[in-house]
Scaffold this motif. Sequence first.
Motif, PDB file in Angstrom:
ATOM      1  N   TYR A   1       0.828  -1.202   0.000  1.00  0.00           N
ATOM      2  CA  TYR A   1       0.000   0.000   0.000  1.00  0.00           C
ATOM      3  C   TYR A   1       0.866   1.257   0.000  1.00  0.00           C
ATOM      4  O   TYR A   1       0.602   2.206  -0.749  1.00  0.00           O
TER       5      TYR A   1
ATOM      6  N   LEU B   1       2.218   1.787  -3.426  1.00  0.00           N
ATOM      7  CA  LEU B   1       1.209   2.304  -4.345  1.00  0.00           C
ATOM      8  C   LEU B   1       1.003   3.803  -4.158  1.00  0.00           C
ATOM      9  O   LEU B   1       0.890   4.557  -5.138  1.00  0.00           O
ATOM     10  N   THR B   2       0.966   4.252  -2.905  1.00  0.00           N
ATOM     11  CA  THR B   2       0.743   5.676  -2.655  1.00  0.00           C
ATOM     12  C   THR B   2       1.928   6.513  -3.135  1.00  0.00           C
ATOM     13  O   THR B   2       1.739   7.603  -3.684  1.00  0.00           O
TER      14      THR B   2
ATOM     15  N   ILE C   1      -2.724   0.476 -11.413  1.00  0.00           N
ATOM     16  CA  ILE C   1      -2.256   0.645 -10.032  1.00  0.00           C
ATOM     17  C   ILE C   1      -3.296   1.377  -9.205  1.00  0.00           C
ATOM     18  O   ILE C   1      -3.488   1.088  -8.017  1.00  0.00           O
TER      19      ILE C   1
ATOM     20  N   PHE D   1      -5.105   0.430  -5.536  1.00  0.00           N
ATOM     21  CA  PHE D   1      -5.206   1.412  -4.458  1.00  0.00           C
ATOM     22  C   PHE D   1      -6.645   1.528  -3.958  1.00  0.00           C
ATOM     23  O   PHE D   1      -6.910   1.568  -2.752  1.00  0.00           O
TER      24      PHE D   1
ATOM     25  N   TYR E   1       3.917   5.730  -5.594  1.00  0.00           N
ATOM     26  CA  TYR E   1       3.810   5.725  -7.065  1.00  0.00           C
ATOM     27  C   TYR E   1       2.768   6.734  -7.537  1.00  0.00           C
ATOM     28  O   TYR E   1       3.018   7.520  -8.468  1.00  0.00           O
TER      29      TYR E   1
END
Length: 399
Positions: free
Chosen positions: A41, A44-45, A276, A280, A47
């Motif tokens: 997680y 992902l944030t 992605i 999320f 990115y």
Amino acid sequence: MLGEFWYNFRHNLFKPLLLFFYLGFLVPILRVKFEFPYVIYQGLTIYLLLAIGWHGGEELSNLNPDVLGSVFGFMTVGFLTNFVIGIAAYLMLNAFTSLRKVDKATVAGYYGSDSAGTFVTCLGVLASTHILYDAYMPVMLAIMEIPGCLVALYLVSRLRHQGMDALGNMPDEPGYDPKALPATPSRLDDHGHGDHAIEAETELSLEKMEHPDNGNGNGNGKKPGVFSRKLLHEVFLNSGLYLLFGGIVIGFISGLQGPEVTRADDSFFVTLFQGILCLFLLEMGMTASRKLKDLRVAGWRYVAFALIAPNIFATTGILVAHVYSHLTGTHFELGTYVLFAVLCSAASYIAVPAVQRMAIPEASPTLPLAASLGLTFSYNVTVGIPIYIELAKLVQRMW
């Protein structure tokens, strides 16, 4: 017009992005034994923030220098609009809910800020429906995050001067005790994640509170005061803003060098963005669903505020943008109206919470997040964005 609205509304509700959100939202409700790995997680944030900044900076490099004045003017208008929205949220909460004043002030700060999660979801919806927006909107995301922090700090500072005790109770509220000891900050999430959010500073802020350092001017480890140097650093230079602005600068410099330089990175930061974002939203659906249980003690009026206020603030944002467009002769793409509406209607669930933990420990840590993440975020990404698209079209047609 109503037929077009209904068609687009139904069509947007079943985009892959929102289907992933629904999938995650049902996990706690159905008691599925599934936990999204927090390390993934966080990745992902990081990115998403860098990708938003990269794409925005790349598009900024292609802007005509003649429009920069109107762009900076619009950013100033966005900052002031969210500050006014924060004050308006406090007045609405004061009139219609029975929350403590310190909680009203904190919640108002949440709504005077914005939500990067809602913003990236809106970007995904606009991309899937081929709606254009102006290149500088990612910069607006960063600019319009700050007013809510300032609103919360200002309102709580006033309450302290009016006699609020260490537990957040005013003299006219039950439980007031001028001799009460200060509240002790603690981790709030049942899964050891802190409060899930886009920016990585959540955990960092918690660690700073639980293990204060002695190098910030507070040798005794006390929490920083309102508008202290440490707190202002958290407001203006938190890790989320740093990554977002960093991505914008890198994308801008790279874009100036031409498509040959950016082509390879575009395949990662632009092409993969939608997939992605789906992952999320899977996790965000789970987190939003878990937060709903905290609304049991708030009352139906507080729930109504969290669902009605976004529509009022979004409409305000669209009208403000349209008036600015006419006064300055600036042309805004349809997606710009929608993104501005989202920035006005969304509520923070990380920037303001991080500031709250540092400077407003008297406030409830769960009530604001239950509204901003459990209700307002869920409403905006499912129902709100399609409505704002149609509302922006309507305003453009009428005026």
